[in-house]
Design a protein around this motif. Sequence first.
Motif, PDB file in Angstrom:
ATOM      1  N   MET A   1       0.848  -1.014  -0.146  1.00  0.00           N
ATOM      2  CA  MET A   1       0.108  -0.037  -0.176  1.00  0.00           C
ATOM      3  C   MET A   1       0.975   1.242  -0.004  1.00  0.00           C
ATOM      4  SD  MET A   1      -2.992   0.640   2.686  1.00  0.00           S
ATOM      5  CE  MET A   1      -3.856   2.100   2.480  1.00  0.00           C
ATOM      6  N   SER A   2       0.560   2.154  -0.665  1.00  0.00           N
ATOM      7  CA  SER A   2       1.276   3.333  -0.923  1.00  0.00           C
ATOM      8  C   SER A   2       0.502   4.621  -0.201  1.00  0.00           C
ATOM      9  CB  SER A   2       1.596   3.613  -2.291  1.00  0.00           C
ATOM     10  OG  SER A   2       2.014   5.095  -2.488  1.00  0.00           O
ATOM     11  N   LEU A   3       1.467   5.439  -0.218  1.00  0.00           N
ATOM     12  CA  LEU A   3       1.044   6.714   0.802  1.00  0.00           C
ATOM     13  C   LEU A   3       0.135   7.501  -0.161  1.00  0.00           C
ATOM     14  CD1 LEU A   3       4.035   8.394   2.436  1.00  0.00           C
ATOM     15  CD2 LEU A   3       1.985   7.589   3.439  1.00  0.00           C
ATOM     16  N   LEU A   4       0.239   7.155  -1.355  1.00  0.00           N
ATOM     17  CA  LEU A   4      -0.663   8.065  -2.539  1.00  0.00           C
ATOM     18  C   LEU A   4      -1.791   7.127  -2.626  1.00  0.00           C
ATOM     19  CD1 LEU A   4       2.202   9.352  -4.763  1.00  0.00           C
ATOM     20  CD2 LEU A   4       1.048  10.517  -2.854  1.00  0.00           C
ATOM     21  N   ASN A   5      -2.346   5.933  -2.210  1.00  0.00           N
ATOM     22  CA  ASN A   5      -3.521   5.494  -2.531  1.00  0.00           C
ATOM     23  C   ASN A   5      -4.538   6.228  -1.958  1.00  0.00           C
ATOM     24  OD1 ASN A   5      -2.414   3.207  -4.073  1.00  0.00           O
ATOM     25  ND2 ASN A   5      -2.296   1.950  -2.357  1.00  0.00           N
ATOM     26  N   SER A   6      -4.287   7.371  -1.059  1.00  0.00           N
ATOM     27  CA  SER A   6      -5.475   7.910  -0.300  1.00  0.00           C
ATOM     28  C   SER A   6      -5.959   9.076  -1.222  1.00  0.00           C
ATOM     29  CB  SER A   6      -4.967   8.623   1.108  1.00  0.00           C
ATOM     30  OG  SER A   6      -3.817   9.302   0.791  1.00  0.00           O
ATOM     31  N   ILE A   7      -5.287   9.420  -2.377  1.00  0.00           N
ATOM     32  CA  ILE A   7      -5.729  10.591  -3.258  1.00  0.00           C
ATOM     33  C   ILE A   7      -6.602   9.990  -4.071  1.00  0.00           C
ATOM     34  CG2 ILE A   7      -3.652  12.087  -2.486  1.00  0.00           C
ATOM     35  CD1 ILE A   7      -2.723  11.420  -5.376  1.00  0.00           C
ATOM     36  N   ASP A   8      -7.487  10.998  -4.639  1.00  0.00           N
ATOM     37  CA  ASP A   8      -8.135  10.747  -5.732  1.00  0.00           C
ATOM     38  C   ASP A   8      -8.214  11.840  -6.721  1.00  0.00           C
ATOM     39  OD1 ASP A   8     -10.056  12.527  -4.531  1.00  0.00           O
ATOM     40  OD2 ASP A   8     -11.277  10.954  -3.912  1.00  0.00           O
ATOM     41  N   ARG A   9      -9.103  11.583  -7.942  1.00  0.00           N
ATOM     42  CA  ARG A   9      -9.173  12.650  -8.873  1.00  0.00           C
ATOM     43  C   ARG A   9      -9.432  14.083  -8.479  1.00  0.00           C
ATOM     44  NH1 ARG A   9      -8.079  12.818 -14.415  1.00  0.00           N
ATOM     45  NH2 ARG A   9      -8.943  14.326 -15.386  1.00  0.00           N
ATOM     46  N   PRO A  10     -10.442  14.242  -7.643  1.00  0.00           N
ATOM     47  CA  PRO A  10     -10.787  15.607  -7.079  1.00  0.00           C
ATOM     48  C   PRO A  10      -9.816  16.215  -6.055  1.00  0.00           C
ATOM     49  CG  PRO A  10     -12.593  14.133  -6.747  1.00  0.00           C
ATOM     50  CD  PRO A  10     -11.467  13.136  -7.171  1.00  0.00           C
ATOM     51  N   HIS A  11      -9.041  15.391  -5.472  1.00  0.00           N
ATOM     52  CA  HIS A  11      -8.287  16.052  -4.625  1.00  0.00           C
ATOM     53  C   HIS A  11      -6.839  16.519  -5.603  1.00  0.00           C
ATOM     54  CE1 HIS A  11      -9.234  12.894  -1.421  1.00  0.00           C
ATOM     55  NE2 HIS A  11      -9.453  14.164  -1.075  1.00  0.00           N
ATOM     56  N   VAL A  12      -6.650  15.849  -6.907  1.00  0.00           N
ATOM     57  CA  VAL A  12      -5.641  16.248  -7.655  1.00  0.00           C
ATOM     58  C   VAL A  12      -5.997  17.573  -8.383  1.00  0.00           C
ATOM     59  CG1 VAL A  12      -4.188  15.988  -9.723  1.00  0.00           C
ATOM     60  CG2 VAL A  12      -4.513  13.735  -8.122  1.00  0.00           C
ATOM     61  N   LEU A  13      -7.027  17.678  -8.708  1.00  0.00           N
ATOM     62  CA  LEU A  13      -7.782  18.958  -9.244  1.00  0.00           C
ATOM     63  C   LEU A  13      -7.904  20.076  -8.401  1.00  0.00           C
ATOM     64  CD1 LEU A  13     -10.723  17.198 -11.253  1.00  0.00           C
ATOM     65  CD2 LEU A  13      -8.626  18.069 -12.273  1.00  0.00           C
ATOM     66  N   THR A  14      -7.935  19.702  -7.073  1.00  0.00           N
ATOM     67  CA  THR A  14      -8.154  20.920  -6.071  1.00  0.00           C
ATOM     68  C   THR A  14      -6.651  21.204  -5.869  1.00  0.00           C
ATOM     69  OG1 THR A  14     -10.010  20.131  -5.161  1.00  0.00           O
ATOM     70  CG2 THR A  14      -8.584  21.511  -3.751  1.00  0.00           C
ATOM     71  N   ALA A  15      -5.570  20.405  -5.808  1.00  0.00           N
ATOM     72  CA  ALA A  15      -4.108  20.505  -5.517  1.00  0.00           C
ATOM     73  C   ALA A  15      -3.704  21.602  -6.941  1.00  0.00           C
ATOM     74  CB  ALA A  15      -3.470  19.144  -5.740  1.00  0.00           C
ATOM     75  N   ILE A  16      -4.206  21.288  -8.169  1.00  0.00           N
ATOM     76  CA  ILE A  16      -3.725  22.088  -9.387  1.00  0.00           C
ATOM     77  C   ILE A  16      -4.396  23.348  -8.884  1.00  0.00           C
ATOM     78  CG2 ILE A  16      -4.381  22.384 -11.931  1.00  0.00           C
ATOM     79  CD1 ILE A  16      -4.003  19.347 -11.874  1.00  0.00           C
ATOM     80  N   GLU A  17      -5.545  23.441  -8.603  1.00  0.00           N
ATOM     81  CA  GLU A  17      -5.962  25.035  -8.297  1.00  0.00           C
ATOM     82  C   GLU A  17      -5.399  25.872  -7.192  1.00  0.00           C
ATOM     83  OE1 GLU A  17     -10.202  24.609  -7.221  1.00  0.00           O
ATOM     84  OE2 GLU A  17     -10.691  23.686  -9.100  1.00  0.00           O
ATOM     85  N   THR A  18      -4.827  25.015  -6.221  1.00  0.00           N
ATOM     86  CA  THR A  18      -3.988  25.676  -5.264  1.00  0.00           C
ATOM     87  C   THR A  18      -2.763  26.168  -5.743  1.00  0.00           C
ATOM     88  OG1 THR A  18      -4.972  24.059  -3.482  1.00  0.00           O
ATOM     89  CG2 THR A  18      -2.997  25.100  -2.680  1.00  0.00           C
ATOM     90  N   TRP A  19      -2.018  25.090  -6.568  1.00  0.00           N
ATOM     91  CA  TRP A  19      -0.875  25.455  -7.263  1.00  0.00           C
ATOM     92  C   TRP A  19      -0.987  26.850  -8.043  1.00  0.00           C
ATOM     93  CZ3 TRP A  19       3.979  23.002  -7.940  1.00  0.00           C
ATOM     94  CH2 TRP A  19       4.649  23.462  -8.874  1.00  0.00           C
ATOM     95  N   ASP A  20      -2.071  27.046  -8.765  1.00  0.00           N
ATOM     96  CA  ASP A  20      -2.135  28.170  -9.713  1.00  0.00           C
ATOM     97  C   ASP A  20      -2.535  29.360  -8.758  1.00  0.00           C
ATOM     98  OD1 ASP A  20      -2.118  26.718 -11.849  1.00  0.00           O
ATOM     99  OD2 ASP A  20      -4.201  26.265 -12.300  1.00  0.00           O
ATOM    100  N   ALA A  21      -3.327  29.145  -7.533  1.00  0.00           N
ATOM    101  CA  ALA A  21      -3.276  30.126  -6.954  1.00  0.00           C
ATOM    102  C   ALA A  21      -2.253  30.715  -6.119  1.00  0.00           C
ATOM    103  CB  ALA A  21      -4.493  29.891  -5.768  1.00  0.00           C
ATOM    104  N   ALA A  22      -1.268  29.883  -5.934  1.00  0.00           N
ATOM    105  CA  ALA A  22      -0.080  30.127  -5.255  1.00  0.00           C
ATOM    106  C   ALA A  22       0.855  30.743  -5.893  1.00  0.00           C
ATOM    107  CB  ALA A  22       0.528  28.786  -4.305  1.00  0.00           C
ATOM    108  N   GLY A  23       0.775  30.599  -7.348  1.00  0.00           N
ATOM    109  CA  GLY A  23       1.795  31.268  -8.191  1.00  0.00           C
ATOM    110  C   GLY A  23       2.863  30.020  -8.736  1.00  0.00           C
ATOM    111  N   GLY A  24       2.400  28.844  -8.610  1.00  0.00           N
ATOM    112  CA  GLY A  24       3.402  27.806  -9.443  1.00  0.00           C
ATOM    113  C   GLY A  24       4.746  27.753  -9.028  1.00  0.00           C
ATOM    114  N   GLY A  25       5.709  28.518  -9.869  1.00  0.00           N
ATOM    115  CA  GLY A  25       6.843  28.551  -9.591  1.00  0.00           C
ATOM    116  C   GLY A  25       7.374  28.832  -8.150  1.00  0.00           C
ATOM    117  N   ASN A  26       6.884  30.019  -7.796  1.00  0.00           N
ATOM    118  CA  ASN A  26       7.158  30.358  -6.531  1.00  0.00           C
ATOM    119  C   ASN A  26       6.692  29.264  -5.201  1.00  0.00           C
ATOM    120  OD1 ASN A  26       8.207  32.706  -7.505  1.00  0.00           O
ATOM    121  ND2 ASN A  26       6.259  33.872  -7.356  1.00  0.00           N
ATOM    122  N   TYR A  27       5.660  28.729  -5.698  1.00  0.00           N
ATOM    123  CA  TYR A  27       5.149  27.606  -4.682  1.00  0.00           C
ATOM    124  C   TYR A  27       6.172  26.691  -4.539  1.00  0.00           C
ATOM    125  CZ  TYR A  27       1.902  24.791  -2.147  1.00  0.00           C
ATOM    126  OH  TYR A  27       0.978  24.011  -1.414  1.00  0.00           O
TER     127      TYR A  27
END
Length: 152
Positions: A1-27
């Motif tokens: 069992m991997s640590l990443l088995n707990s994530i699903d597609r909506p988590h990843v899409l929200t993470a992408i939004e978080t990345w964009d809101a934080a400025g990506g490269g600076n994040y």
Amino acid sequence: MSLLNSIDRPHVLTAIETWDAAGGGNYMLVRGGVSTHVLLHHGREYDAAAIAGIAHGLATGRTLTAADIPGGSAAASKALVRLGFDIRDDSPPVAERVPGTRSTTPRTPRATTTRATTTSRPRVAASDRIVDKLCPHCFIAMPATGICDQCD
């Protein structure tokens, strides 16, 4: 069992939004490091390990860095491909020894990895499997300290 088995597609899409809101490269300067695996989503590129780490934080409350993920950015990209995302591997070519000589030749760069169009699971070599130590009480992967973050 991997640590990443707990994530699903909506988590990843929200993470992408978080990345964009934080400025990506600076994040990434805050998160630490840059992945050689790139998540491709709607014509934009994201650090696959960072997005997986943020998604893990959304799913469990504990954000991961690439160093926290067993298998690093390669394992993060496998988890994202499993969820249907497209990944590009930007790993540098590895020199390969030519049999019978002392010279090496560079390998060709890896092709873009995309999600499978079939429903069968990709084969994973035994050497690619990482067995996590699990807490005997809550069955969550144990950190390197051997002390469960959830139970203790």
